[in-house]
Design a protein around this motif. Structure first.
Motif, PDB file in Angstrom:
ATOM      1  N   ARG A  97      33.576 -40.487  36.137  1.00  0.00           N
ATOM      2  CA  ARG A  97      32.804 -39.103  35.768  1.00  0.00           C
ATOM      3  C   ARG A  97      32.128 -38.645  36.988  1.00  0.00           C
ATOM      4  O   ARG A  97      32.070 -37.561  37.644  1.00  0.00           O
ATOM      5  CB  ARG A  97      31.603 -39.633  34.691  1.00  0.00           C
ATOM      6  CG  ARG A  97      32.166 -39.612  33.639  1.00  0.00           C
ATOM      7  CD  ARG A  97      31.021 -39.451  32.192  1.00  0.00           C
ATOM      8  NE  ARG A  97      30.489 -40.986  32.336  1.00  0.00           N
ATOM      9  CZ  ARG A  97      31.237 -41.925  31.641  1.00  0.00           C
ATOM     10  NH1 ARG A  97      32.123 -41.680  30.906  1.00  0.00           N
ATOM     11  NH2 ARG A  97      30.605 -43.169  31.641  1.00  0.00           N
ATOM     12  N   ASP A  98      31.894 -39.685  38.125  1.00  0.00           N
ATOM     13  CA  ASP A  98      31.090 -39.303  39.351  1.00  0.00           C
ATOM     14  C   ASP A  98      32.255 -38.735  40.175  1.00  0.00           C
ATOM     15  O   ASP A  98      31.944 -37.620  40.799  1.00  0.00           O
ATOM     16  CB  ASP A  98      30.663 -40.474  40.042  1.00  0.00           C
ATOM     17  CG  ASP A  98      28.781 -40.280  40.090  1.00  0.00           C
ATOM     18  OD1 ASP A  98      28.613 -39.308  39.883  1.00  0.00           O
ATOM     19  OD2 ASP A  98      28.492 -41.754  39.926  1.00  0.00           O
ATOM     20  N   LEU A  99      33.378 -39.107  40.330  1.00  0.00           N
ATOM     21  CA  LEU A  99      34.359 -38.243  40.968  1.00  0.00           C
ATOM     22  C   LEU A  99      34.775 -37.238  40.606  1.00  0.00           C
ATOM     23  O   LEU A  99      34.803 -36.235  41.240  1.00  0.00           O
ATOM     24  CB  LEU A  99      35.747 -39.619  40.915  1.00  0.00           C
ATOM     25  CG  LEU A  99      35.576 -40.551  41.868  1.00  0.00           C
ATOM     26  CD1 LEU A  99      36.619 -41.684  41.468  1.00  0.00           C
ATOM     27  CD2 LEU A  99      35.625 -40.520  43.429  1.00  0.00           C
ATOM     28  N   LEU A 146      35.145 -44.461  33.182  1.00  0.00           N
ATOM     29  CA  LEU A 146      33.980 -45.042  33.274  1.00  0.00           C
ATOM     30  C   LEU A 146      33.016 -44.239  34.443  1.00  0.00           C
ATOM     31  O   LEU A 146      33.265 -43.193  34.536  1.00  0.00           O
ATOM     32  CB  LEU A 146      34.300 -46.452  34.497  1.00  0.00           C
ATOM     33  CG  LEU A 146      35.123 -47.516  33.716  1.00  0.00           C
ATOM     34  CD1 LEU A 146      36.796 -47.595  34.263  1.00  0.00           C
ATOM     35  CD2 LEU A 146      34.525 -49.017  34.318  1.00  0.00           C
ATOM     36  N   TYR A 147      31.917 -44.802  34.706  1.00  0.00           N
ATOM     37  CA  TYR A 147      30.688 -44.178  35.191  1.00  0.00           C
ATOM     38  C   TYR A 147      31.455 -43.584  36.524  1.00  0.00           C
ATOM     39  O   TYR A 147      31.077 -42.337  36.826  1.00  0.00           O
ATOM     40  CB  TYR A 147      29.884 -45.146  35.791  1.00  0.00           C
ATOM     41  CG  TYR A 147      28.463 -44.741  36.377  1.00  0.00           C
ATOM     42  CD1 TYR A 147      27.752 -43.657  36.211  1.00  0.00           C
ATOM     43  CD2 TYR A 147      27.929 -45.572  37.581  1.00  0.00           C
ATOM     44  CE1 TYR A 147      26.779 -43.477  36.931  1.00  0.00           C
ATOM     45  CE2 TYR A 147      27.220 -45.138  38.480  1.00  0.00           C
ATOM     46  CZ  TYR A 147      26.262 -44.158  37.929  1.00  0.00           C
ATOM     47  OH  TYR A 147      25.229 -44.021  38.841  1.00  0.00           O
ATOM     48  N   ILE A 148      32.247 -44.517  37.361  1.00  0.00           N
ATOM     49  CA  ILE A 148      32.723 -44.050  38.628  1.00  0.00           C
ATOM     50  C   ILE A 148      33.970 -42.859  38.293  1.00  0.00           C
ATOM     51  O   ILE A 148      33.853 -41.926  39.073  1.00  0.00           O
ATOM     52  CB  ILE A 148      33.403 -44.921  39.390  1.00  0.00           C
ATOM     53  CG1 ILE A 148      33.663 -44.633  40.461  1.00  0.00           C
ATOM     54  CG2 ILE A 148      34.846 -45.688  38.706  1.00  0.00           C
ATOM     55  CD1 ILE A 148      34.183 -45.440  41.757  1.00  0.00           C
ATOM     56  N   GLY A 179      11.392 -47.184  36.943  1.00  0.00           N
ATOM     57  CA  GLY A 179      12.576 -47.152  37.536  1.00  0.00           C
ATOM     58  C   GLY A 179      13.273 -45.800  38.233  1.00  0.00           C
ATOM     59  O   GLY A 179      13.976 -45.802  39.034  1.00  0.00           O
ATOM     60  N   HIS A 180      12.925 -44.921  37.405  1.00  0.00           N
ATOM     61  CA  HIS A 180      13.171 -43.561  37.885  1.00  0.00           C
ATOM     62  C   HIS A 180      12.258 -42.861  38.394  1.00  0.00           C
ATOM     63  O   HIS A 180      12.384 -41.573  38.884  1.00  0.00           O
ATOM     64  CB  HIS A 180      13.702 -42.697  36.412  1.00  0.00           C
ATOM     65  CG  HIS A 180      15.202 -43.261  36.164  1.00  0.00           C
ATOM     66  ND1 HIS A 180      15.332 -44.574  35.156  1.00  0.00           N
ATOM     67  CD2 HIS A 180      16.483 -43.013  36.749  1.00  0.00           C
ATOM     68  CE1 HIS A 180      16.790 -44.650  35.193  1.00  0.00           C
ATOM     69  NE2 HIS A 180      17.484 -43.742  35.905  1.00  0.00           N
ATOM     70  N   LEU A 181      11.277 -43.492  38.695  1.00  0.00           N
ATOM     71  CA  LEU A 181      10.223 -42.624  39.369  1.00  0.00           C
ATOM     72  C   LEU A 181      10.459 -42.140  40.799  1.00  0.00           C
ATOM     73  O   LEU A 181      10.129 -41.080  41.269  1.00  0.00           O
ATOM     74  CB  LEU A 181       8.965 -43.489  39.289  1.00  0.00           C
ATOM     75  CG  LEU A 181       7.514 -42.987  40.263  1.00  0.00           C
ATOM     76  CD1 LEU A 181       7.180 -41.533  39.353  1.00  0.00           C
ATOM     77  CD2 LEU A 181       6.424 -43.830  40.231  1.00  0.00           C
TER      78      LEU A 181
HETATM   79  N1  ARG Z   1      22.046 -42.336  35.357  1.00  0.00           N
HETATM   80  C1  ARG Z   1      22.028 -43.538  36.511  1.00  0.00           C
HETATM   81  C2  ARG Z   1      20.933 -44.521  36.286  1.00  0.00           C
HETATM   82  O1  ARG Z   1      20.217 -44.453  35.785  1.00  0.00           O
HETATM   83  C3  ARG Z   1      21.852 -42.702  37.758  1.00  0.00           C
HETATM   84  C4  ARG Z   1      23.069 -41.668  38.084  1.00  0.00           C
HETATM   85  C5  ARG Z   1      23.021 -41.625  39.505  1.00  0.00           C
HETATM   86  N2  ARG Z   1      23.782 -40.338  39.947  1.00  0.00           N
HETATM   87  C6  ARG Z   1      25.020 -40.267  40.037  1.00  0.00           C
HETATM   88  N3  ARG Z   1      25.666 -39.171  40.274  1.00  0.00           N
HETATM   89  N4  ARG Z   1      25.883 -41.490  39.594  1.00  0.00           N
HETATM   90  O2  ARG Z   1      21.171 -45.679  36.737  1.00  0.00           O
END
Ligand code: ARG
Length: 565
Positions: free
Chosen positions: A333-335, A329-331, A154-156
């Motif tokens: 941290r992204d912001l 949340l994830y978002i 999935g990360h390839l």
């Molecule tokens: N770690 C996340 C995942 O495997 C991907 C991160 C992508 N990058 C980001 N800045 N949100 O799904």
């Protein structure tokens, strides 16, 4: 961007011819459409059949405005263009021909061969590059796997596409920062800590440590089905980690170490590099600032206890910055990360090479940033809006298998690489058992095949990974390109003299040679398009065309007795 002089001369002649042939319409519509050489230039296409000419302008789309039928338009404009060419004597362009609604360019092949080949000899490996990126910083984030989970296929794709973009931009003189942003924070670490304490042990984490961690993760989910109190324990464990509890942090550090050792091994095998590794947890203490900033801009509101930013798109849910229980949340941290990257680099562009499945997430992030910068009335040069881009891509499919980390049916990237190498070894033993350095060659072929498979379709399309196809030496594959390259290198090695640019280029007059020269001349354009579209595929597909033209050339040469290579 440098302009192609063949196209330039063609566009100038053809636009002038249009003005001559249709003076009344030109008077009415002015210098727009086909009357403008820039428009003609950018409308040029490659003919489907290379023998039709170097490039072509389809005239169908102008039939309405010119009130004429395409066949007549093409015939009239071609005739007028040729008259103009005779008067003005454009050196590179021999003739314009009007064929079934297309205006085709016939160019001076000898001149093109001379110019192209001399330029290649003079510039060597910098042929095709420009200094487009000089003084510009570009950030490319890719790979970003998750800690305590195995590095699956999935990360390839992100890893390969991102690394390829990093290299392309570097070649064009950009200051590139390749960023890896591993997922090293989130509630799953609570689960891992609980599982590890219950069923794990230090000594199990030796060899294959990441697989042991995956087993723990899978076991956790099985047991949590039966025993929901585990989730409460996991929540508390994560809370402890957030509060900096020494034992929880120690375990988390250990998970990170194990995962990074695995990631590094894979990157090394694939030749993937980064300039900066900065995980999600780096932003733990930077989220308050962005939250306060958004609050100060009047953009947030509380909904059911959660802190959210409403977005002006009915198709997107609001961006949630903080849950009712206070968790970020994830978002969030992204912001914080976007602001951090902008403050630190003042980039020309910041790219996120992440699967298209996350495109809504990035739309949300970019909308929040835009709203924030607009609310603050920032002048254009201080705004990152428009410079941050999500570079999405499709899935990789391995047959019918569906993948789920929770259930443990995941395909490990390391296994894929080893299988590719061992299949390549088998093939060499069969086809070329006397080869020296079989292991090294098999590694290059196997790894090359895996890498190439990820770049061999447009990024938005899914990749179907089929072993027989990926390792086929005759198909459109990495091994086929490597083979062509090796053959050319051997030709160079065996050539006794030094290659002189004083050659009689008129001798290269067969179709096969012309095709090779044309493709060599196309290389700068292929790079340019790849950069504009963030699409390494445009380079790989170009290389396949070049390899196939070389193989036809080689066949012809082999049939002429005097030449043997
Ligand atoms: N770690 C996340 C995942 O495997 C991907 C991160 C992508 N990058 C980001 N800045 N949100 O799904």
């Amino acid at each position: 961007m440098t302009r192609d002089k063949y196209k330039e001369q063609f566009a100038t002649a053809v636009a002038a011819a249009f003005r001559q042939v249709y003076p009344d319409i030109y008077r009415d519509v002015g210098d727009a459409d086909i009357f403008n050489s820039d428009t003609v230039y950018s409308s040029l296409e490659k003919p489907k059949d290379a023998r039709m000419g170097r490039f072509t302008l389809p005239v169908f789309r102008y039939a309405r405005i010119l009130k004429d039928n395409p066949l007549d338009i093409a015939a009239r404009v071609a005739e007028e263009s040729n008259r103009l060419l005779q008067v003005s004597g454009q050196p590179h362009l021999v003739r314009v021909s009007g064929v079934s609604g297309f205006l085709n360019a016939e160019i001076d092949c000898t001149l093109m061969a001379r110019e192209t080949i001399s330029e290649i000899l003079a510039r060597g490996s910098s042929y095709g590059t420009t200094d487009l990126g000089k003084g510009k910083t570009i950030l490319v984030e890719y790979s970003s796997p998750n800690i305590a989970k195995p590095f699956g296929v999935g990360h390839l794709r992100t890893t390969i596409i991102g690394n390829s973009l990093r290299r392309i931009f570097k070649k064009l003189g950009y200051n590139v920062v390749g960023i890896n942003y591993p997922g090293d924070w989130g509630t799953q670490f609570g689960k891992m800590i609980v599982a590890y304490r219950k069923w794990g042990a230090e000594e199990t984490l030796g060899e294959n440590a990441v697989k042991r961690l995956l087993e723990l993760y899978v076991r956790y989910h099985e047991e949590a089905e039966k025993n929901p109190s585990l989730d409460e324990q996991a929540r508390q464990a994560f809370k402890k980690l957030e509060d900096g509890d020494t034992e929880a942090v120690r375990l988390w550090e250990q998970f990170k170490k194990i995962s990074h050792a695995e990631f590094d091994r894979i990157y090394e095998q694939l030749g993937v590099e980064f300039d900066l590794v900065i995980g999600e947890s780096f932003f733990n203490d930077k989220m308050d600032t962005i939250i306060q900033r958004l609050q100060g801009d009047g953009l947030t509101r509380v909904s059911d206890g959660a802190l959210i930013v409403d977005l002006d798109d009915p198709n997107l849910p609001p961006a949630m910055l903080r849950k009712a229980d206070g968790a970020t949340l994830y978002i969030t941290r992204d912001l914080a990360g976007m602001v951090y990257r902008w403050d630190k680099y003042r980039f020309h562009e910041s790219l996120y090479v992440v699967g298209s499945a996350q495109s809504d997430h990035f739309k949300q992030c970019l909308m929040v940033i835009d709203k924030m910068e607009t609310a603050e009335g920032l002048p254009p040069e201080k705004r990152m809006t428009g410079k941050v881009k999500h570079i999405g891509f499709g899935w990789v499919r391995f047959g019918q298998k569906t993948m789920s980390t929770r259930q443990g049916n995941i395909i490990f990237l390391e296994d894929v690489i080893s299988r590719a190498v061992s299949l390549a070894t088998e093939i060499i033993h069969k086809k070329n058992p006397d080869l020296k350095a079989i292991d090294e060659t098999a590694r290059m072929i196997g790894v090359g095949a895996v890498i190439f498979s990820q770049l061999s379709v447009r990024r938005q399309k899914d990749v179907n990974f089929v072993w027989e196809e990926v390792l086929n030496f005759e198909g459109e594959t990495g091994p086929y390109l490597q083979y062509t390259h090796a053959r050319l290198c051997s030709l160079l090695r065996n050539y006794p003299g030094k290659i002189s640019p004083n050659v009689d280029y008129a001798l290269l007059d067969h179709e096969e040679e012309r095709r090779v020269v044309e493709l060599l001349a196309d290389f700068p354009g292929a790079i340019c398009d790849a950069v504009k579209q963030y699409e390494p595929y445009l380079i790989t597909s170009y290389l396949l065309r070049l390899a196939s033209s070389l193989s036809s050339f080689h066949l012809r040469m082999a049939s002429t007795a005097a030449f043997n290579f």
